[in-house]
Design an enzyme around this catalytic site. Structure first.
Site, PDB file in Angstrom:
ATOM      1  N   PHE A   1     -43.547 -28.427  27.692  1.00  0.00           N
ATOM      2  CA  PHE A   1     -43.446 -29.810  28.150  1.00  0.00           C
ATOM      3  C   PHE A   1     -42.769 -29.829  29.513  1.00  0.00           C
ATOM      4  O   PHE A   1     -41.800 -29.087  29.751  1.00  0.00           O
ATOM      5  CB  PHE A   1     -42.636 -30.669  27.175  1.00  0.00           C
ATOM      6  N   GLU A   2     -43.253 -30.704  30.356  1.00  0.00           N
ATOM      7  CA  GLU A   2     -42.723 -30.796  31.716  1.00  0.00           C
ATOM      8  C   GLU A   2     -41.230 -31.088  31.738  1.00  0.00           C
ATOM      9  O   GLU A   2     -40.521 -30.698  32.664  1.00  0.00           O
ATOM     10  CB  GLU A   2     -43.487 -31.883  32.465  1.00  0.00           C
TER      11      GLU A   2
END
Length: 255
Positions: free
Chosen positions: A52-53
């Protein structure tokens, strides 16, 4: 083969999941990308790693508890690592990420994506979310785009390149200094598109059951080539749909 009915969102998630192989490291956002990656993990790619960013590496997604944002605490459950966003993007820059999922308001024949604005940049008719990490992902990894197939989305040339594809086609991406990655698959509710290895123009590589080339072309704002090896995809199986619906029982994303 399933005889159940399924929504366009379910079709997108299943087809996107089939494009992910075991052992890959995947940048996934919420919604269809996360559903596709998690579905792949459950069915055929147990060694797939989700990033996930917001800085999460290798989380476990609990059915019925899908995070609404990549910065939400449910993203972190049983994760392998929790890091600053800069560290996750450094992994991308160093070549440790195989696939990135992206979306956008517009995509053109060379896979360039616009998620910034529509219309005059000084007075846009529609202002969009912007890049986030989209430019980094498109510049440094193979990209899968999952989106609804509409003529207003598939345009001859995007109004603004938020996330670069093959730019002007041919060798222009590499000549610009982008040596890695590039668009890999465009998955829609009508077809799966890839890119010609030399011209880098988008082309039809598979049609979903009951869909014709003419129907895809009618919903595209530019001329699409058809690959000689184009095939028809298999409908989502009962097992794929059951696992997918268990992940999103409230049908927040697949309804």
């Amino acid at each position: 083969m399933s005889e159940r009915t399924y929504t366009a969102a379910e079709l997108l998630a299943v087809m996107a999941s089939r494009s992910l192989d075991d052992g890959l490291t995947v940048f996934a956002g919420v919604g269809t990308p996360l559903l596709a990656a998690t579905l792949a993990q459950r069915l055929h790619a147990p060694g797939l790693t989700i990033l996930f960013e917001g800085g999460v590496i290798g989380p476990f997604i609990v059915p019925g508890e899908l995070p609404p944002s990549t910065n939400e605490q449910r993203c972190t459950r049983q994760a392998n690592m929790l890091c600053p966003i800069t560290d996750v993007l450094l992994l991308l820059q160093r070549g440790y990420v195989d696939v990135g999922f992206l979306g956008g308001a517009q995509i053109d024949r060379f896979g360039n994506i616009n998620s910034s604005f529509i219309g005059d940049p000084d007075h846009p008719s529609c202002r969009l979310p912007g890049t986030g990490g989209g430019n980094d992902i498109a510049s440094l990894s193979r990209v899968i785009v999952a989106m609804k197939h509409e003529k207003r989305r598939f345009v001859e040339r995007v109004e603004y390149i938020t996330s670069p594809g093959y730019l002007e086609g041919g060798d222009s991406r590499r000549q610009s200094g982008l040596l890695a990655g590039g668009p890999y698959r465009i998955i829609t509710d009508l077809a799966i598109m890839g890119f010609h290895p030399e011209t880098k123009r988008m082309r039809i590589e598979a049609l979903h059951p009951g869909v014709s080339v003419e129907q895809v072309q009618a919903n595209t704002g530019f001329e699409l080539e058809v690959w000689d090896g184009a095939r028809t995809t298999e409908v989502p199986t009962d097992k794929e749909l059951a696992v997918l619906r268990n992940l999103d029982p409230d049908r927040l994303y697949i309804g």
